[in-house]
Design an enzyme around this catalytic site. Structure first.
Site, PDB file in Angstrom:
ATOM      1  N   CYS A 268      49.314  47.282  42.025  1.00 18.59           N
ATOM      2  CA  CYS A 268      48.461  48.359  41.520  1.00 18.59           C
ATOM      3  C   CYS A 268      48.655  48.511  40.016  1.00 18.59           C
ATOM      4  O   CYS A 268      49.743  48.260  39.482  1.00 18.59           O
ATOM      5  CB  CYS A 268      48.795  49.676  42.212  1.00 18.59           C
ATOM      6  SG  CYS A 268      48.418  49.706  43.974  1.00 18.59           S
TER       7      CYS A 268
ATOM      8  N   CYS B  45      51.988  54.326  44.732  1.00 16.16           N
ATOM      9  CA  CYS B  45      52.075  54.552  43.283  1.00 16.16           C
ATOM     10  C   CYS B  45      52.586  55.954  42.965  1.00 16.16           C
ATOM     11  O   CYS B  45      53.369  56.141  42.038  1.00 16.16           O
ATOM     12  CB  CYS B  45      50.720  54.322  42.622  1.00 16.16           C
ATOM     13  SG  CYS B  45      50.307  52.573  42.504  1.00 16.16           S
TER      14      CYS B  45
ATOM     15  N   ASN C  71      45.146  46.296  38.089  1.00 12.20           N
ATOM     16  CA  ASN C  71      45.438  45.835  39.447  1.00 12.20           C
ATOM     17  C   ASN C  71      45.252  44.317  39.532  1.00 12.20           C
ATOM     18  O   ASN C  71      44.399  43.743  38.868  1.00 12.20           O
ATOM     19  CB  ASN C  71      44.595  46.575  40.493  1.00 12.20           C
ATOM     20  CG  ASN C  71      43.104  46.403  40.336  1.00 12.20           C
ATOM     21  OD1 ASN C  71      42.562  46.479  39.239  1.00 12.20           O
ATOM     22  ND2 ASN C  71      42.414  46.185  41.446  1.00 12.20           N
ATOM     23  N   ILE C  72      46.106  43.700  40.334  1.00  7.33           N
ATOM     24  CA  ILE C  72      46.070  42.258  40.548  1.00  7.33           C
ATOM     25  C   ILE C  72      46.115  42.049  42.059  1.00  7.33           C
ATOM     26  O   ILE C  72      47.153  42.260  42.698  1.00  7.33           O
ATOM     27  CB  ILE C  72      47.259  41.554  39.869  1.00  7.33           C
ATOM     28  CG1 ILE C  72      47.258  41.850  38.358  1.00  7.33           C
ATOM     29  CG2 ILE C  72      47.223  40.055  40.142  1.00  7.33           C
ATOM     30  CD1 ILE C  72      48.495  41.372  37.633  1.00  7.33           C
ATOM     31  N   GLU C  73      44.971  41.669  42.622  1.00  7.44           N
ATOM     32  CA  GLU C  73      44.874  41.521  44.067  1.00  7.44           C
ATOM     33  C   GLU C  73      45.469  40.204  44.548  1.00  7.44           C
ATOM     34  O   GLU C  73      45.570  39.231  43.805  1.00  7.44           O
ATOM     35  CB  GLU C  73      43.414  41.592  44.514  1.00  7.44           C
ATOM     36  CG  GLU C  73      42.836  42.963  44.423  1.00  7.44           C
ATOM     37  CD  GLU C  73      41.422  43.047  44.939  1.00  7.44           C
ATOM     38  OE1 GLU C  73      40.928  44.175  45.048  1.00  7.44           O
ATOM     39  OE2 GLU C  73      40.790  42.004  45.228  1.00  7.44           O
TER      40      GLU C  73
ATOM     41  N   GLU D 188      48.927  51.203  38.192  1.00  6.48           N
ATOM     42  CA  GLU D 188      49.918  52.221  37.811  1.00  6.48           C
ATOM     43  C   GLU D 188      51.333  51.676  37.870  1.00  6.48           C
ATOM     44  O   GLU D 188      52.136  51.871  36.955  1.00  6.48           O
ATOM     45  CB  GLU D 188      49.810  53.438  38.745  1.00  6.48           C
ATOM     46  CG  GLU D 188      48.458  54.096  38.741  1.00  6.48           C
ATOM     47  CD  GLU D 188      47.488  53.558  39.786  1.00  6.48           C
ATOM     48  OE1 GLU D 188      46.630  54.328  40.231  1.00  6.48           O
ATOM     49  OE2 GLU D 188      47.575  52.359  40.161  1.00  6.48           O
TER      50      GLU D 188
ATOM     51  N   CYS E  25      47.298  55.592  44.652  1.00  6.27           N
ATOM     52  CA  CYS E  25      47.609  55.521  46.089  1.00  6.27           C
ATOM     53  C   CYS E  25      48.974  56.164  46.325  1.00  6.27           C
ATOM     54  O   CYS E  25      49.710  56.482  45.393  1.00  6.27           O
ATOM     55  CB  CYS E  25      47.598  54.064  46.549  1.00  6.27           C
ATOM     56  SG  CYS E  25      48.993  53.078  45.962  1.00  6.27           S
TER      57      CYS E  25
END
Length: 129
Positions: free
Chosen positions: A51, A87, A40-42, A53, A84
């Site tokens: 996300c 995803c 994940n990369i916020e 996935e 989520c």
């Protein structure tokens, strides 16, 4: 340990999560056994967060892969963390009813078919007549 699970756990280490601190890794296995990993990369807006996935799937798709066998999702939680809703929909569209394996850092796992987490999915069959 299963190489797919190991790849998901290792991908988690690259996560960029300065806002939530919630780091996730994913690894997607192709029909030929190739593994593509993502984390994940916020983003400060959260809505632009990538996300793990979807990132793993996008990497595989961008390399020309179209057949997938299973995906593993790793997080450092006691209760295993499923994908989520976005995803789940994305994986259904590009991967179909693949095996989904959840894993934590202690090696606890649960396995599902994607249809178990996304009953009655929306797909191309609704828009093609």
């Amino acid at each position: 340990m299963d190489p797919l699970l190991r790849a998901a756990i290792e991908a988690r280490e690259n996560a960029y999560a300065p806002f939530s601190g919630f780091r996730v890794g994913a690894a997607l296995e192709t029909g030929e056994g190739k593994i593509f990993a993502g984390c994940n990369i916020e983003n400060a807006t959260y809505s632009l967060t990538l996300c793990a996935e979807r990132l793993a799937a996008a990497k595989a798709i961008s390399e020309g892969e179209r057949r997938f066998r299973r995906i593993a999702v790793a997080a450092d939680t006691e209760n295993l963390t499923p994908p989520c809703g976005s995803c789940r929909q994305f994986l259904w569209e590009f991967c179909g009813d693949i095996e989904l394996i959840l894993v934590n850092l202690q090696g606890k796992t649960e396995s599902y078919q994607l249809r178990d987490l996304l009953p009655r999915p929306f797909d191309v069959s609704f828009i093609r007549h």
